[in-house]
Motif scaffolding. Sequence first.
Motif, PDB file in Angstrom:
ATOM      1  N   SER A 186       0.826  -1.192   0.000  1.00 50.11           N
ATOM      2  CA  SER A 186       0.000   0.000   0.000  1.00 50.11           C
ATOM      3  C   SER A 186       0.868   1.252   0.000  1.00 50.11           C
ATOM      4  O   SER A 186       1.728   1.429   0.845  1.00 50.11           O
ATOM      5  N   PRO A 187       0.670   2.174  -0.956  1.00 51.81           N
ATOM      6  CA  PRO A 187       1.493   3.375  -1.036  1.00 51.81           C
ATOM      7  C   PRO A 187       1.014   4.486  -0.109  1.00 51.81           C
ATOM      8  O   PRO A 187       1.672   5.499   0.036  1.00 51.81           O
ATOM      9  N   LEU A 188      -0.158   4.299   0.534  1.00 54.35           N
ATOM     10  CA  LEU A 188      -0.760   5.390   1.270  1.00 54.35           C
ATOM     11  C   LEU A 188      -0.491   5.357   2.765  1.00 54.35           C
ATOM     12  O   LEU A 188      -0.319   6.390   3.398  1.00 54.35           O
ATOM     13  N   ARG A 189      -0.492   4.180   3.356  1.00 55.98           N
ATOM     14  CA  ARG A 189      -0.399   4.065   4.800  1.00 55.98           C
ATOM     15  C   ARG A 189       0.666   3.048   5.179  1.00 55.98           C
ATOM     16  O   ARG A 189       0.944   2.120   4.423  1.00 55.98           O
ATOM     17  N   SER A 190       1.266   3.230   6.344  1.00 56.73           N
ATOM     18  CA  SER A 190       2.292   2.302   6.799  1.00 56.73           C
ATOM     19  C   SER A 190       2.351   2.329   8.318  1.00 56.73           C
ATOM     20  O   SER A 190       1.646   3.107   8.973  1.00 56.73           O
ATOM     21  N   TYR A 191       3.215   1.502   8.892  1.00 55.59           N
ATOM     22  CA  TYR A 191       3.380   1.472  10.345  1.00 55.59           C
ATOM     23  C   TYR A 191       3.778   2.841  10.887  1.00 55.59           C
ATOM     24  O   TYR A 191       3.358   3.245  11.975  1.00 55.59           O
ATOM     25  N   ALA A 192       4.568   3.592  10.111  1.00 55.08           N
ATOM     26  CA  ALA A 192       4.996   4.922  10.548  1.00 55.08           C
ATOM     27  C   ALA A 192       3.811   5.840  10.805  1.00 55.08           C
ATOM     28  O   ALA A 192       3.894   6.764  11.631  1.00 55.08           O
ATOM     29  N   ASP A 193       2.692   5.591  10.135  1.00 55.27           N
ATOM     30  CA  ASP A 193       1.516   6.441  10.301  1.00 55.27           C
ATOM     31  C   ASP A 193       0.810   6.232  11.635  1.00 55.27           C
ATOM     32  O   ASP A 193      -0.110   6.980  11.977  1.00 55.27           O
ATOM     33  N   THR A 194       1.230   5.219  12.391  1.00 52.45           N
ATOM     34  CA  THR A 194       0.592   4.959  13.694  1.00 52.45           C
ATOM     35  C   THR A 194       1.232   5.750  14.823  1.00 52.45           C
ATOM     36  O   THR A 194       0.847   5.591  15.982  1.00 52.45           O
ATOM     37  N   VAL A 195       2.185   6.604  14.525  1.00 55.30           N
ATOM     38  CA  VAL A 195       2.943   7.285  15.575  1.00 55.30           C
ATOM     39  C   VAL A 195       2.043   8.149  16.452  1.00 55.30           C
ATOM     40  O   VAL A 195       2.276   8.284  17.662  1.00 55.30           O
ATOM     41  N   ASN A 196       0.985   8.721  15.879  1.00 51.87           N
ATOM     42  CA  ASN A 196       0.099   9.573  16.685  1.00 51.87           C
ATOM     43  C   ASN A 196      -0.712   8.779  17.699  1.00 51.87           C
ATOM     44  O   ASN A 196      -1.332   9.377  18.595  1.00 51.87           O
ATOM     45  N   ASN A 197      -0.722   7.454  17.574  1.00 50.46           N
ATOM     46  CA  ASN A 197      -1.394   6.631  18.586  1.00 50.46           C
ATOM     47  C   ASN A 197      -0.708   6.736  19.943  1.00 50.46           C
ATOM     48  O   ASN A 197      -1.261   6.317  20.961  1.00 50.46           O
ATOM     49  N   LEU A 198       0.515   7.285  19.940  1.00 49.35           N
ATOM     50  CA  LEU A 198       1.253   7.462  21.186  1.00 49.35           C
ATOM     51  C   LEU A 198       0.719   8.628  22.020  1.00 49.35           C
ATOM     52  O   LEU A 198       1.093   8.771  23.182  1.00 49.35           O
ATOM     53  N   LYS A 199      -0.150   9.440  21.461  1.00 48.60           N
ATOM     54  CA  LYS A 199      -0.666  10.619  22.165  1.00 48.60           C
ATOM     55  C   LYS A 199      -1.781  10.222  23.121  1.00 48.60           C
ATOM     56  O   LYS A 199      -2.955  10.512  22.906  1.00 48.60           O
ATOM     57  N   ILE A 200      -1.395   9.576  24.189  1.00 42.81           N
ATOM     58  CA  ILE A 200      -2.374   9.146  25.187  1.00 42.81           C
ATOM     59  C   ILE A 200      -2.733  10.306  26.109  1.00 42.81           C
ATOM     60  O   ILE A 200      -2.023  11.307  26.174  1.00 42.81           O
ATOM     61  N   GLY A 201      -3.846  10.173  26.812  1.00 44.73           N
ATOM     62  CA  GLY A 201      -4.255  11.208  27.740  1.00 44.73           C
ATOM     63  C   GLY A 201      -5.522  10.823  28.462  1.00 44.73           C
ATOM     64  O   GLY A 201      -5.874   9.641  28.555  1.00 44.73           O
ATOM     65  N   ALA A 202      -6.253  11.821  28.964  1.00 46.97           N
ATOM     66  CA  ALA A 202      -7.454  11.568  29.751  1.00 46.97           C
ATOM     67  C   ALA A 202      -8.507  10.829  28.936  1.00 46.97           C
ATOM     68  O   ALA A 202      -9.334  10.099  29.487  1.00 46.97           O
ATOM     69  N   HIS A 203      -8.488  11.016  27.618  1.00 51.46           N
ATOM     70  CA  HIS A 203      -9.481  10.369  26.752  1.00 51.46           C
ATOM     71  C   HIS A 203      -9.221   8.877  26.551  1.00 51.46           C
ATOM     72  O   HIS A 203     -10.100   8.139  26.128  1.00 51.46           O
ATOM     73  N   THR A 204      -7.997   8.416  26.807  1.00 51.62           N
ATOM     74  CA  THR A 204      -7.560   7.080  26.392  1.00 51.62           C
ATOM     75  C   THR A 204      -8.266   5.978  27.176  1.00 51.62           C
ATOM     76  O   THR A 204      -8.192   5.919  28.399  1.00 51.62           O
ATOM     77  N   ARG A 205      -8.906   5.088  26.443  1.00 54.30           N
ATOM     78  CA  ARG A 205      -9.605   3.948  27.030  1.00 54.30           C
ATOM     79  C   ARG A 205      -8.656   2.747  27.004  1.00 54.30           C
ATOM     80  O   ARG A 205      -8.169   2.352  25.948  1.00 54.30           O
ATOM     81  N   VAL A 206      -8.399   2.176  28.174  1.00 52.37           N
ATOM     82  CA  VAL A 206      -7.367   1.145  28.316  1.00 52.37           C
ATOM     83  C   VAL A 206      -7.992  -0.183  28.734  1.00 52.37           C
ATOM     84  O   VAL A 206      -8.849  -0.221  29.623  1.00 52.37           O
ATOM     85  N   ILE A 207      -7.553  -1.275  28.103  1.00 47.84           N
ATOM     86  CA  ILE A 207      -7.887  -2.611  28.564  1.00 47.84           C
ATOM     87  C   ILE A 207      -6.600  -3.326  28.973  1.00 47.84           C
ATOM     88  O   ILE A 207      -5.496  -2.885  28.635  1.00 47.84           O
ATOM     89  N   TYR A 208      -6.755  -4.413  29.704  1.00 48.06           N
ATOM     90  CA  TYR A 208      -5.637  -5.265  30.106  1.00 48.06           C
ATOM     91  C   TYR A 208      -5.828  -6.649  29.506  1.00 48.06           C
ATOM     92  O   TYR A 208      -6.922  -7.217  29.588  1.00 48.06           O
ATOM     93  N   GLN A 209      -4.776  -7.187  28.913  1.00 47.50           N
ATOM     94  CA  GLN A 209      -4.740  -8.602  28.557  1.00 47.50           C
ATOM     95  C   GLN A 209      -4.037  -9.334  29.698  1.00 47.50           C
ATOM     96  O   GLN A 209      -2.922  -8.965  30.075  1.00 47.50           O
ATOM     97  N   GLY A 210      -4.710 -10.369  30.232  1.00 47.37           N
ATOM     98  CA  GLY A 210      -4.256 -10.974  31.477  1.00 47.37           C
ATOM     99  C   GLY A 210      -4.813 -10.204  32.657  1.00 47.37           C
ATOM    100  O   GLY A 210      -4.191 -10.131  33.724  1.00 47.37           O
ATOM    101  N   PHE A 211      -5.999  -9.642  32.486  1.00 46.21           N
ATOM    102  CA  PHE A 211      -6.585  -8.689  33.427  1.00 46.21           C
ATOM    103  C   PHE A 211      -6.728  -9.238  34.843  1.00 46.21           C
ATOM    104  O   PHE A 211      -6.508  -8.523  35.818  1.00 46.21           O
ATOM    105  N   THR A 212      -7.118 -10.498  34.977  1.00 49.86           N
ATOM    106  CA  THR A 212      -7.419 -11.032  36.307  1.00 49.86           C
ATOM    107  C   THR A 212      -6.196 -11.548  37.052  1.00 49.86           C
ATOM    108  O   THR A 212      -6.304 -11.990  38.201  1.00 49.86           O
ATOM    109  N   GLY A 213      -5.032 -11.508  36.429  1.00 48.21           N
ATOM    110  CA  GLY A 213      -3.813 -11.936  37.104  1.00 48.21           C
ATOM    111  C   GLY A 213      -3.455 -10.998  38.250  1.00 48.21           C
ATOM    112  O   GLY A 213      -3.871  -9.837  38.299  1.00 48.21           O
ATOM    113  N   LYS A 214      -2.649 -11.500  39.179  1.00 43.41           N
ATOM    114  CA  LYS A 214      -2.302 -10.738  40.379  1.00 43.41           C
ATOM    115  C   LYS A 214      -1.600  -9.426  40.039  1.00 43.41           C
ATOM    116  O   LYS A 214      -1.920  -8.363  40.588  1.00 43.41           O
ATOM    117  N   VAL A 215      -0.623  -9.478  39.138  1.00 44.43           N
ATOM    118  CA  VAL A 215       0.148  -8.287  38.796  1.00 44.43           C
ATOM    119  C   VAL A 215      -0.724  -7.271  38.086  1.00 44.43           C
ATOM    120  O   VAL A 215      -0.722  -6.072  38.411  1.00 44.43           O
TER     121      VAL A 215
END
Length: 700
Positions: free
Chosen positions: A32-61
């Motif tokens: 694809s000439p339009l999009r690439s992994y580099a285009d995901t860099v803005n996903n790093l802009k986390i903040g109060a809006h960010t909805r988070v899940i856990y994989q392995g959620f019920t583990g002790k840690v």
Amino acid sequence: MFIRSLRTCLPPSRRVPHLQCIVQKASFSSRSPLRSYADTVNNLKIGAHTRVIYQGFTGKVATQNAKDSIEWGTQVVGGVKPGTTSEHLGLPVLPTVRAAMEQLKPDATAIYVAAHQAAEAIEEAIEAEIPLICAVAEHIPLHDILRIHSMLETQSKSRLVGANAPGIISPIGKCRIGFQPLPTFAPGHIAIVAKSGTLSYETVASITRAGLGQSLCISMGGDVVAGTSHVDALRVFENDPDTEGIIIVGEVGGRAEEEAAEWIKDYKKRSKNPKPIAAVVGGVQAPPGRMMGHAGAWAAPGELTAAKKRKALESAGVTMVDHPEKFGNVMKTLLNQAGRDVSKIQQSASQNQRRGYHTARRLPTRPALASKKSFPLTAPSQQRHLHIEGERAATLLTKYDPSFPISSTTPPSDGHYISVTVDRSARRPAIYASPTIEPSQLHQRVRRFPYPYREGPSQQDVQAVMEHLQMSTAPPAAKTQAAKLIKTLTTFYKEKECISISASLSVSSEGELQAHDIDISFDDAAFKSTKRQPDIHALRDTSKEVAVEVEAEKEGIVFVKLAADDASHNIGTLVNGAGLAMNTVDALALRGGKCTNFLDTGGKATSQTVKRSFELILRDSRVKVLFVNIFGGLTDCGMIADGIMMAFKDVDMRGCPVVVRLRGTREEVGQRKIAESGLALEAFDGFDEAAKRVVELAGQ
């Protein structure tokens, strides 16, 4: 190629609620000439809006981490436990990541599963198109990570932070995805990107004490191949309105710092008012060819040393410090010089704190945060990538391919160099080739030829390597053998899960290709985490290794003996964290001190571990003074103090003076215990004062 459910979404913002958009079906292609992994860099802009899940959620840690993050303000919306639909911490638990994506609409996932399960968990998150994936586990096999990156490069929806990383945190947005020690952080306006966890915590603490606070902190992690690089982070920091200054924490290994320097040069040219940047690079004193605690803390052929990385950053206009404790005052000076109003930045950070952010430097922590079992995913073992050379390595290759052209002779001076290892920037395996083996020219003339992990090198790749080796005039038989040898090396590299494999090549007087000086390193994590390659790792012969290093490994301690034949090295060091341990050795050297060892007690540090570390260090008769340098991010300073006092009671100290610096979690408890112990200990708050005293004692 994957067929996935796509979400077409606006880039995340710390100020605008996340908008869910239309769902449609599409196929992904690396063409694809339009999009690439580099285009995901803005996903790093986390903040109060960010909805988070856990994989392995019920583990002790994960449970304790989620509780702390929710209390701090992170918007945790649920998690995943395979095959289970239930509730945990009052939040939904779903059986698959895809189900979680569809029902909970997360922006990010925190993967809290053990190393042998982590690769599968990351892949599931990629296939579900989670925008941001944070993998904290250490010791995920390298070839699993290479396979993951072969997936990531075909898509433009998911961004990976890690693996082997503390994670990503936005103090100004109250969002933590990882295991960073919350009491160290304060909301503010300095952004940080780091390889080392403990060095980053020292950096954060210095910025917090200076009243500047942090806007966004991104950890690359200490693995060979990182999902997010320094340059990726810098691209985000450049356009972040909350960021007024930037700090880079680097170390030996890879080209991330070198590439950051190039990016910064360009940034300063195109920006009318560039944000000031400061940095530290650990590993200047690291011995060549040694892995310094982190799986990625070693330099491949053609990569800059830590000292040269420092110079590259300096030449780009970056202000370098020798210890992260100095960042607070340095950054205030740089902000003033850049015409930014430091008092307003401090006032803004202070107002953010008064709005209820958790920022105090000495806040009490939950017992679980500092306990031995709180963070087993990051507790280091000595990752001694199995190294085989000479006749044993040659035997392995000829057993794999009987036609492999092994020669037991010394390679001629006009020989060629070839290696298969990792191109960390391309996030792919690569063939490293040089037309010369002359040491003085090898670094300059080596060239990387990255190739797809799944498919292997193409015929064009092989031809390009041959041309760079300058074998175009070689006899036809030698050229045919060389092309086959390249294919054999790359296939062996993948099938046997190597870290690197190298050889010197020459052409005999009869026109036949010859391979000399075979050298192979295998990934220990493949065996220790997943029990793969047992036949290969059964070849390890610990009797040929440094005995004290092997013994330390059994205790979960990372120990590297330095300059064993040099009596002028007389300072023993005990540090928590590989990056901080490297920096400690470097900083002492700048002050005229010479260390006998690198020692990282790591996340497994307990009173018993500290005592054992004393015993190992003092076996070296050269040691005249012992320096304990602890920053308690995840490590409890009170517990470290207990270990030091236990060592004084049970270990023959040989009259060796001990200088102790304890900062961070429960530092006041540790410092008080040391002060009231009545033992011959010298305790300091500041690194400069402690280091000066250590060097003074070493010179007596």
